[in-house]
Design a protein around this motif. Structure first.
Motif, PDB file in Angstrom:
ATOM      1  N   HIS A  66       0.787  -1.160  -0.024  1.00  0.00           N
ATOM      2  CA  HIS A  66       0.093   0.079  -0.194  1.00  0.00           C
ATOM      3  C   HIS A  66       0.782   1.289   0.053  1.00  0.00           C
ATOM      4  CE1 HIS A  66      -2.903   2.950   1.348  1.00  0.00           C
ATOM      5  NE2 HIS A  66      -2.151   3.210   2.244  1.00  0.00           N
TER       6      HIS A  66
ATOM      7  N   HIS B 153       4.009   7.343   5.281  1.00  0.00           N
ATOM      8  CA  HIS B 153       2.860   7.844   6.179  1.00  0.00           C
ATOM      9  C   HIS B 153       2.068   6.750   7.088  1.00  0.00           C
ATOM     10  CE1 HIS B 153       0.611   5.477   3.184  1.00  0.00           C
ATOM     11  NE2 HIS B 153      -0.353   5.707   3.923  1.00  0.00           N
ATOM     12  N   ASP B 154       2.416   5.445   6.736  1.00  0.00           N
ATOM     13  CA  ASP B 154       1.792   4.460   7.633  1.00  0.00           C
ATOM     14  C   ASP B 154       3.091   3.616   8.607  1.00  0.00           C
ATOM     15  OD1 ASP B 154      -0.958   4.707   7.243  1.00  0.00           O
ATOM     16  OD2 ASP B 154      -0.836   2.964   5.702  1.00  0.00           O
TER      17      ASP B 154
ATOM     18  N   ASP C 299      -3.354   8.420  -0.334  1.00  0.00           N
ATOM     19  CA  ASP C 299      -3.522   7.463   0.416  1.00  0.00           C
ATOM     20  C   ASP C 299      -4.818   6.742   0.021  1.00  0.00           C
ATOM     21  OD1 ASP C 299      -3.690   5.707   2.588  1.00  0.00           O
ATOM     22  OD2 ASP C 299      -4.401   7.127   4.205  1.00  0.00           O
TER      23      ASP C 299
ATOM     24  N   ARG D 288     -12.363   2.767  -1.402  1.00  0.00           N
ATOM     25  CA  ARG D 288     -11.466   2.703  -0.760  1.00  0.00           C
ATOM     26  C   ARG D 288     -12.302   2.836   0.655  1.00  0.00           C
ATOM     27  NH1 ARG D 288      -7.626   1.955   2.539  1.00  0.00           N
ATOM     28  NH2 ARG D 288      -5.938   3.668   2.756  1.00  0.00           N
TER      29      ARG D 288
END
Ligand SMILES: [Fe+2]
Length: 181
Positions: free
Chosen positions: A23, A52-53, A124, A139
């Protein structure tokens, strides 16, 4: 932190969670597509995209809100404050922090400029959980299905949904205006 080091940092933290890593790589690809409309902001958005994650990595978890935990970790590493802010505030973070009673913790990071927050959120929300490109409505539906109705993420994303889709729409319009839709 340059993009190459950001990539290696994210890779070292997330390869044990293959779907999150796939992702994150897609989110970076989406940031690259946005680069022509971001100009000088393309670099911090790309770095934030791959990172970001990272707050999902077991070694990084602290408060349990991955946006805050990731931003804190990156701040400790000396990462640029704009990148830390983008990680801290991406997507439904403000709504999730409110649900978790973590708004004060989130507020220790400066809220990024709206255009950059729109950009990271667009990246995202157009990247599926396994690295495919997804439309944002699908999403968000997928996230809502993944978490039970009483889960904090489900409640936060439900509340955030209209605002998140407006953020995506603004970026889509910027791309269209630039002839890149
Ligand atoms: Fe993400």
């Amino acid at each position: 932190m340059h993009l190459s080091l950001a990539y290696r940092t994210a890779e070292s933290l997330l390869t044990s969670i293959p779907s999150r890593w796939a992702h994150s790589c897609r989110v970076l690809e989406q940031a690259r597509i946005l680069a022509p409309v971001l100009g000088a902001d393309a670099e911090p958005v790309a770095i934030a995209a791959i990172l970001h994650d990272v707050g999902y990595a077991a070694s990084v978890v602290d408060t349990g809100q991955h946006m805050i935990d990731g931003a804190r970790h990156l701040s400790r590493l000396g990462v640029d404050p704009t990148v830390c802010s983008l990680v801290a505030y991406h997507s439904s973070s403000e709504w999730e922090a409110a649900e978790l009673g973590l708004s004060a913790e989130l507020a220790t990071f400066r809220r990024p400029p709206s255009e950059l927050l729109d950009a990271i959120t667009y990246c995202d929300l157009t990247s599926g959980p396994n690295g495919t490109v997804l439309d944002p409505v699908s999403r968000l539906d997928e996230v809502l299905r993944r978490y039970d109705a009483d889960h904090v993420v489900h409640r936060a994303v439900s509340a955030a949904r209209p605002a998140l889709l407006r953020m995506v729409d603004r970026v889509t319009k910027r791309l269209a205006d630039a002839g890149r839709a």
